[in-house]
Structures are given as structure tokens and as C-alpha cells.
Design an enzyme around this catalytic site. Structure first.
Site, PDB file in Angstrom:
ATOM      1  N   CYS A  94      93.109 -17.513  81.263  1.00  0.00           N
ATOM      2  CA  CYS A  94      93.424 -16.097  81.427  1.00  0.00           C
ATOM      3  C   CYS A  94      94.778 -15.994  82.120  1.00  0.00           C
ATOM      4  O   CYS A  94      94.918 -16.427  83.262  1.00  0.00           O
ATOM      5  CB  CYS A  94      92.315 -15.457  82.263  1.00  0.00           C
ATOM      6  SG  CYS A  94      92.580 -13.722  82.606  1.00  0.00           S
ATOM      7  N   CYS A 102      90.122  -1.689  89.696  1.00  0.00           N
ATOM      8  CA  CYS A 102      90.770  -2.994  89.539  1.00  0.00           C
ATOM      9  C   CYS A 102      91.571  -3.372  90.782  1.00  0.00           C
ATOM     10  O   CYS A 102      92.360  -2.567  91.290  1.00  0.00           O
ATOM     11  CB  CYS A 102      91.684  -2.961  88.312  1.00  0.00           C
ATOM     12  SG  CYS A 102      92.534  -4.526  88.035  1.00  0.00           S
TER      13      CYS A 102
HETATM   14  N1  SAH Z   1      95.913  -4.226  81.435  1.00  0.00           N
HETATM   15  C1  SAH Z   1      95.115  -4.980  80.500  1.00  0.00           C
HETATM   16  C2  SAH Z   1      94.941  -6.393  80.940  1.00  0.00           C
HETATM   17  C3  SAH Z   1      94.249  -6.565  82.272  1.00  0.00           C
HETATM   18  S1  SAH Z   1      92.664  -7.170  81.966  1.00  0.00           S
HETATM   19  C4  SAH Z   1      93.794  -4.286  80.292  1.00  0.00           C
HETATM   20  O1  SAH Z   1      93.541  -3.288  80.955  1.00  0.00           O
HETATM   21  O2  SAH Z   1      93.044  -4.687  79.421  1.00  0.00           O
HETATM   22  C5  SAH Z   1      91.741  -6.088  82.787  1.00  0.00           C
HETATM   23  C6  SAH Z   1      90.271  -6.353  82.553  1.00  0.00           C
HETATM   24  O3  SAH Z   1      89.724  -6.853  83.758  1.00  0.00           O
HETATM   25  C7  SAH Z   1      89.577  -5.065  82.270  1.00  0.00           C
HETATM   26  O4  SAH Z   1      89.232  -4.905  80.951  1.00  0.00           O
HETATM   27  C8  SAH Z   1      88.313  -5.177  83.019  1.00  0.00           C
HETATM   28  O5  SAH Z   1      87.320  -5.565  82.124  1.00  0.00           O
HETATM   29  C9  SAH Z   1      88.479  -6.264  83.965  1.00  0.00           C
HETATM   30  N2  SAH Z   1      88.357  -5.767  85.331  1.00  0.00           N
HETATM   31  C10 SAH Z   1      89.280  -5.150  86.070  1.00  0.00           C
HETATM   32  N3  SAH Z   1      88.795  -4.905  87.302  1.00  0.00           N
HETATM   33  C11 SAH Z   1      87.539  -5.386  87.312  1.00  0.00           C
HETATM   34  C12 SAH Z   1      86.537  -5.483  88.315  1.00  0.00           C
HETATM   35  N4  SAH Z   1      86.738  -5.058  89.546  1.00  0.00           N
HETATM   36  N5  SAH Z   1      85.369  -6.040  87.968  1.00  0.00           N
HETATM   37  C13 SAH Z   1      85.177  -6.524  86.731  1.00  0.00           C
HETATM   38  N6  SAH Z   1      86.090  -6.494  85.768  1.00  0.00           N
HETATM   39  C14 SAH Z   1      87.246  -5.916  86.054  1.00  0.00           C
END
Ligand code: SAH
Length: 363
Positions: free
Chosen positions: A107, A121
Site C-alpha cells: 500500500c 481518516c
Molecule cells: N484518497 C484515496 C486514497 C486513500 S485510501 C481514497 O480516499 O480512496 C483511503 C482508504 O482508507 C479509504 O477508502 C478508507 O477505506 C480507508 N480509511 C481511512 N480512514 C480509515 C479509518 N480510520 N479506518 C478504516 N479505514 C480507513
């Protein structure tokens, strides 16, 4: 004044051919160089013995192979791995490897921090600094593959790559496309095309452009089945609402028989995890070849959200499955090293432009 050296990790195959032509060389030198760089993992021009001595000297003058620096390499008890990678003046990003019985997924991050400000996030709390260069994106793969002792022929350790780390790859469009090309290129990392996935919160115009120039698989962070809720969780939705996003996703896989969209849906206790939400989600995705990844929320300091109960998650998944959707619940991995989704924090020197950017995005 000495001109800056070209970092060859920044160049696509075509860029590299042009670079050699500009040096008065034949384009096939790019093939030779890429084999050294990506297959043999050699970064010292002097060791590239099928290039003439004169060419090796010119390369040393004009070019460099500069990787970011690994400052921390942590292995989790479950076999996951996390690298903290220093880029410049105090900025660090994180890269994570997740082994599973049938695959190994790396990743990678695409930006330092993230301007999107999704409410659940951890990266959002860090603010945004800048886009990563191509060298910094492919450098993560290069470093992880060296650290894991990846092999090219025989069994691979890294079989899948997802742009699902820090940042929004479609806001760093050109570099994300070049980097994913190098991941898929046989002369680069040689990962199979559909096993390189770009994850986006839904930058709709960029999705239309992406279809024209790339063959990456697409994952979309949906997280809510209606605009009111998604506006709150993913503020980008105010600019590109769900209907527009779904239309762009359908277009992305149109006429590509074996492709489907992976939808990511983080389950937040009492927020988006009811059976009604599940039914609405199933209705929304009815005519789109889809796979739904349900992700139990991973908490981080300062968050107001909680992870849904296992029984709630199971019910949510059952509603989707009963309506014919492929839905899996992602296991949380790397908890002990804060390598789980949404926990990537790195060290970001935020530039205080996040609110400004968000205002632009939402206008
Ligand atoms: N900006 C892009 C790439 C980042 S990936 C996007 O939004 O897809 C972000 C992924 O991480 C999100 O799809 C979400 O599934 C995961 N994510 C973000 N914060 C999270 C959290 N606190 N717990 C679980 N998954 C989370």
C-alpha cells in the site's frame, strides 16, 4: 552553473528513451537501464556493465538514481510491515505491506498528507504538504521490494499494489499515472495490470481522463449511500456528488468485460452501518459490476467515531450478499504497528493550505 541531475526514477519508459536520445544514444539503452534499475535493483551506474564506459561516465555526470530514505522499518506480529520514509525537511510518508495466503499487497502513498479532509481518516488530521514525485512513489515499491527480498522470477512476495496510503492519487494525476505505468511495465516492477489499483475519493473529471491513459484497477471510497451523509464524511462529495461519481465509474469500466469497481466502505458505529444504509448501498450499485470492501473503522487519537460491532458488520454484509453483491469484510491487519487503513500518519509539515484548498474544492 551546474544543472540539476535528472533522477532516473522520475522517468517513464518513454521519458527514459527520450533522455537517451537527447544524449545521442539509441532508445534501447532505456531497456538496459530499466533492467538494471528495476530487475537487478542496481543503482550504481558503474556496475551497469553492458553500457559503455563513456556512457556510464556521462550518466554519472548528468543523472542520478536517488531513492527516499527509510527511517523506520517495523514488522507486525501478523507479518505486516510498515516503513516510515523520509522525503525532505522533516516530511515522512508511510508504506505498508500486507501478506495474505494468496497474495502480498503493498500500500503506497501518493501525497504528503492529504487535502481532502475526510472526517474518519487520520491522514486528514495531518494536513497537506505536497504531491509526491514519480521517484518518491515508485521509490516506495523499490525500497519495500528490496527490504522484503522480493524476487522477480519464481515466487513474488509483492503481487499487488494499491495506491491507498496517504493522499489522493487523482489530485497528483500525472505522477500517479506514470508511477502505476512503471509498476505494470515488464521492464519496471512487472505487476499484472489488474493487480495495480488506484483508490480515489472520487475526483470525477480525473476519472474520465484516467480511462484514456491508464489501465489501473479502480477502488472508490464511497462510505455512504446518500449525498447528505457522504457530504459529511467525504467533503469532496459536495463538489462531485454520488450520481456523478457513479456515472464516471461506470464509464471507467465500460467495454472492459472483466473489470469491476471495488467500493470501499468504512463502517462507523451508528453513522453509516444500519440495514437501511446497506439496502440503499445495494440499490445504488445494482447495475455496476462491483465488489464491496467493508472496512471496520480503525480508531486513532482524537477521533469521534467508533468501530461498528461485529454483529452489525455481519448484518450489513449479509444484506449486500442477499442482493447479489460480492462483499467482503476486510480483516484489520497491522494494528500493533498502526499500519491499518486510515492510521497512516507519517510526519507532515502542513502548509496551512488545507482549508483554502477545501474551499476551492467545495466551490
Ligand atoms: N484518497 C484515496 C486514497 C486513500 S485510501 C481514497 O480516499 O480512496 C483511503 C482508504 O482508507 C479509504 O477508502 C478508507 O477505506 C480507508 N480509511 C481511512 N480512514 C480509515 C479509518 N480510520 N479506518 C478504516 N479505514 C480507513
Amino acid at each position: 552553473m551546474a544543472t540539476a541531475k535528472t533522477n532516473l526514477l522520475d522517468l517513464s519508459r518513454r521519458d527514459l528513451e527520450a533522455f537517451f536520445v537527447a544524449l545521442g544514444e539509441k532508445p534501447f539503452r532505456a531497456t538496459q537501464l530499466m533492467k538494471w534499475l528495476y530487475h537487478e535493483r542496481i543503482t550504481d551506474f558503474a556496475a551497469m556493465t553492458n553500457l559503455s564506459k563513456v556512457l556510464r561516465e556521462r550518466l554519472t555526470e548528468r543523472a542520478e538514481i536517488r531513492l527516499p530514505e527509510v527511517v523506520l522499518d517495523r514488522a507486525s506480529q501478523d507479518g505486516s510491515h510498515k516503513w516510515l520514509i523520509r522525503l525532505d525537511s522533516g516530511n515522512c510518508i508511510e508504506t505498508v505491506f500486507i501478506p495474505e495466503p494468496d497474495r502480498g499487497t503493498l500500500c503506497v502513498s501518493s501525497q504528503i498528507g492529504c487535502p481532502l479532509d475526510c472526517s474518519f481518516c487520520a491522514t486528514a488530521q495531518q494536513g497537506f504538504n505536497r504531491n509526491l514525485t514519480v521517484a518518491e512513489i515508485v521509490g516506495q515499491v523499490w525500497l519495500a521490494s528490496r527490504s522484503l527480498g522480493d524476487v522477480r522470477n519464481g515466487n513474488r512476495i509483492i503481487t499487488n499494489i494499491v495506491l491507498m496510503g496517504m493522499g489522493e492519487p487523482l489530485l497528483n494525476f500525472d505522477n500517479a499515472v506514470k508511477a502505476t505505468d512503471l509498476m505494470q511495465d515488464d521492464l519496471g516492477f512487472g505487476i499484472s495490470k489488474r493487480r495495480v489499483t488506484l483508490s480515489t475519493a472520487g475526483v470525477v473529471p480525473a476519472l474520465y481522463r484516467l480511462r484514456e491513459v491508464s489501465e489501473v484497477s479502480l477502488a472508490v471510497s464511497l462510505h455512504a449511500p446518500d449525498d447528505a451523509l457522504r457530504d459529511e464524511l467525504v467533503p469532496l462529495n459536495r463538489k462531485y456528488p454520488i450520481a456523478e461519481l457513479l456515472a464516471a465509474c461506470k464509464h471507467y469500466i465500460a467495454d472492459k468485460p472483466h473489470r469491476r469497481i471495488t467500493w470501499e466502505y468504512v463502517l462507523l458505529d451508528g453513522v453509516n452501518d444500519s440495514e437501511q444504509h446497506a439496502r440503499a448501498l445495494a440499490a445504488l450499485l445494482e447495475n455496476i459490476p462491483s465488489k464491496v470492501n467493508l472496512i471496520p473503522f480503525n480508531p486513532f487519537p482524537g477521533t469521534r467515531y467508533r468501530r461498528s460491532e461485529p454483529a452489525t458488520i455481519a448484518r450489513f454484509q449479509a444484506v449486500l450478499t442477499a442482493r447479489g453483491l460480492t462483499a467482503i469484510t476486510r480483516k484489520t491487519r497491522g494494528d500493533d504497528i498502526a499500519a491499518a487503513c486510515g492510521q497512516l500518519a507519517g510526519q507532515v509539515q502542513a502548509r496551512g493550505r488545507r482549508l483554502e484548498r477545501l474551499a476551492q474544492l467545495a466551490s
